[in-house]
Design a protein around this motif. Structure first.
Motif, short mmCIF file in Angstrom:
data_model
loop_
_atom_site.label_atom_id
_atom_site.label_comp_id
_atom_site.label_asym_id
_atom_site.label_seq_id
_atom_site.Cartn_x
_atom_site.Cartn_y
_atom_site.Cartn_z
N ALA A 1 6.35 -5.47 2.17
CA ALA A 1 5.32 -4.72 1.45
C ALA A 1 4.06 -5.56 1.26
O ALA A 1 2.94 -5.06 1.37
N LEU A 2 4.23 -6.83 0.95
CA LEU A 2 3.07 -7.71 0.76
C LEU A 2 2.27 -7.87 2.04
O LEU A 2 1.04 -7.91 2.02
N TRP A 3 2.98 -7.95 3.19
CA TRP A 3 2.27 -8.09 4.45
C TRP A 3 1.57 -6.81 4.87
O TRP A 3 0.78 -6.80 5.82
N ALA A 4 1.86 -5.70 4.20
CA ALA A 4 1.16 -4.45 4.47
C ALA A 4 -0.20 -4.39 3.79
O ALA A 4 -1.03 -3.53 4.13
N ILE A 5 -0.44 -5.29 2.83
CA ILE A 5 -1.71 -5.27 2.09
C ILE A 5 -2.91 -5.56 3.00
O ILE A 5 -3.92 -4.84 2.96
N PRO A 6 -2.87 -6.62 3.86
CA PRO A 6 -4.03 -6.85 4.75
C PRO A 6 -4.31 -5.67 5.68
O PRO A 6 -5.48 -5.34 5.93
N THR A 7 -3.25 -5.03 6.17
CA THR A 7 -3.45 -3.85 7.02
C THR A 7 -4.12 -2.73 6.25
O THR A 7 -5.01 -2.05 6.77
N ALA A 8 -3.70 -2.51 5.00
CA ALA A 8 -4.30 -1.46 4.19
C ALA A 8 -5.77 -1.75 3.91
O ALA A 8 -6.62 -0.84 3.93
N ILE A 9 -6.10 -3.01 3.67
CA ILE A 9 -7.50 -3.38 3.42
C ILE A 9 -8.35 -3.12 4.67
O ILE A 9 -9.46 -2.58 4.59
N CYS A 10 -7.82 -3.51 5.82
CA CYS A 10 -8.56 -3.28 7.08
C CYS A 10 -8.73 -1.78 7.35
O CYS A 10 -9.79 -1.34 7.78
N ALA A 11 -7.68 -1.00 7.06
CA ALA A 11 -7.77 0.44 7.27
C ALA A 11 -8.84 1.07 6.39
O ALA A 11 -9.61 1.93 6.83
N GLN B 1 -10.53 8.46 -0.73
CA GLN B 1 -9.63 7.63 0.06
C GLN B 1 -9.14 6.43 -0.74
O GLN B 1 -7.97 6.06 -0.64
N LEU B 2 -10.03 5.84 -1.52
CA LEU B 2 -9.62 4.71 -2.36
C LEU B 2 -8.58 5.14 -3.38
O LEU B 2 -7.55 4.46 -3.57
N ILE B 3 -8.81 6.28 -4.04
CA ILE B 3 -7.85 6.79 -5.02
C ILE B 3 -6.52 7.10 -4.35
O ILE B 3 -5.44 6.77 -4.87
N ARG B 4 -6.58 7.72 -3.16
CA ARG B 4 -5.36 8.08 -2.44
C ARG B 4 -4.58 6.84 -2.02
O ARG B 4 -3.35 6.79 -2.13
N GLN B 5 -5.28 5.81 -1.59
CA GLN B 5 -4.62 4.61 -1.11
C GLN B 5 -3.99 3.84 -2.27
O GLN B 5 -2.86 3.36 -2.16
N PHE C 1 -1.16 6.89 4.53
CA PHE C 1 -0.38 6.20 5.56
C PHE C 1 -0.40 4.69 5.37
O PHE C 1 0.63 4.02 5.49
N PHE C 2 -1.58 4.14 5.07
CA PHE C 2 -1.68 2.70 4.94
C PHE C 2 -1.49 2.21 3.51
O PHE C 2 -1.38 1.01 3.28
N GLY C 3 -1.47 3.13 2.55
CA GLY C 3 -1.25 2.74 1.17
C GLY C 3 0.21 2.74 0.77
O GLY C 3 0.66 1.89 0.01
N GLU C 4 1.00 3.71 1.31
CA GLU C 4 2.38 3.83 0.87
C GLU C 4 3.25 2.67 1.33
O GLU C 4 4.29 2.39 0.71
N ASP C 5 2.86 1.98 2.42
CA ASP C 5 3.67 0.85 2.89
C ASP C 5 3.62 -0.33 1.94
O ASP C 5 4.42 -1.26 2.06
N ILE C 6 2.68 -0.32 1.00
CA ILE C 6 2.61 -1.41 0.02
C ILE C 6 3.67 -1.21 -1.06
O ILE C 6 4.09 -2.17 -1.71
N PHE C 7 4.10 0.05 -1.24
CA PHE C 7 5.13 0.34 -2.25
C PHE C 7 6.49 -0.08 -1.71
O PHE C 7 6.93 0.38 -0.67
N VAL C 8 7.16 -0.95 -2.42
CA VAL C 8 8.36 -1.60 -1.89
C VAL C 8 9.52 -0.63 -1.68
O VAL C 8 10.39 -0.87 -0.84
N ALA C 9 9.55 0.49 -2.40
CA ALA C 9 10.68 1.41 -2.30
C ALA C 9 10.40 2.61 -1.40
O ALA C 9 11.14 3.59 -1.43
N ILE C 10 9.35 2.53 -0.58
CA ILE C 10 9.04 3.66 0.29
C ILE C 10 10.02 3.68 1.46
O ILE C 10 10.59 2.65 1.84
N GLY C 11 10.20 4.84 2.05
CA GLY C 11 11.19 4.99 3.11
C GLY C 11 10.91 4.13 4.33
O GLY C 11 11.85 3.63 4.98
#
Length: 241
Positions: A193-203, A98-102, A160-170
């Motif tokens: 994208a930066l505000w998606a980082i806390p959500t990804a950490i919590c996930a 999961q870490l590698i995937r995220q 799901f929670f990792g791709e939102d950190i990438f700025v060019a994602i759909g």
């Protein structure tokens, strides 16, 4: 409001575990009729939706490759590898994946992994092999299904929670475009994208805890099934240290 009946049909169909393709198709047709669309317009809407989202069918190109590498022993090699890493349990393996995937999704590499490309041919066999090594025999059906589900969830949550950190994602472009056209507000894609980082950490923390506790759940299921957990061998203990 009648067009929202289509959403209700999707929820009911998924709750009844009906064929998702049939459920979505029927819900779309009914929604089109309720929206006073003609059959030709409904068919055109399905065609446009497929044409604009045809990238989701790219996994079909991967299936022949996956079939070939499975035919020539990829799963067996994965099981053999996991048998040498005695300290790597099912839960720890999926937690690492999961870490590698995220992280890879956050870097824009969301398509290099996935259920068809990696989970089905490699991650799940390795997770199942780790559990079989732990209990010394083939797993019962209920335990295999549990390992399958957690293997898929590690991939889904990570992407799901990792791709939102990438700025060019759909999804980022959809948010900024929707806010711009609807509310006439300018959103910086980088800030979203930066505000998606806390959500990804919590996930990762929440689902990672579930993966970490998977080994205990498998132990309980093994006791109920009459299996005996094999104690780690001295070599495995040294490898773990």
């Amino acid at each position: 409001m009648l067009v929202l009946i289509g959403v209700l049909l999707v929820v009911i169909g998924f709750a009844l575990r009906l064929n998702p393709l049939v459920v979505v198709t029927v819900a779309g047709i009914i929604t089109g009729f309720l929206g006073k669309l003609s059959p030709v317009e409904i068919l055109n809407a399905f065609g446009n939706g497929f044409a604009t989202s045809r990238s989701v069918t790219l996994f079909i190109l991967v299936l022949p490759v996956i079939g070939l590498i499975e035919r020539f022993g990829l799963q067996e090699q994965g099981r053999r590898l996991i048998s040498r890493l005695a300290a790597l349990t099912t839960g720890r393996l999926l937690l690492l994946y999961q870490l590698i995937r995220q992280v890879s999704s956050a870097l824009g590499l969301a398509t290099i992994n996935g259920p068809a490309a990696l989970v089905r041919p490699l991650i799940y066999p390795m997770a199942e092999g780790a559990a079989e090594r732990r209990f010394g025999r083939a797993l019962p059906e209920a335990m295999r299904e549990k390992v399958k589900a957690y293997s898929a969830s590690a991939d889904t949550v990570g992407q799901f929670f990792g791709e939102d950190i990438f700025v060019a994602i759909g999804s980022i472009l959809l948010i900024t475009g929707f806010v711009d056209t609807t509310y006439h507000l300018k959103l910086d894609a980088l800030n979203v994208a930066l505000w998606a980082i806390p959500t990804a950490i919590c996930a990762y923390a929440i689902h990672g805890t579930r993966l970490f506790l998977l080994d205990r759940r498998l132990d309980r299921m093994a006791k109920e099934a009459g299996l005996i957990t094999r104690p780690p061998e001295p070599e495995a203990q040294e490898a773990g240290r």
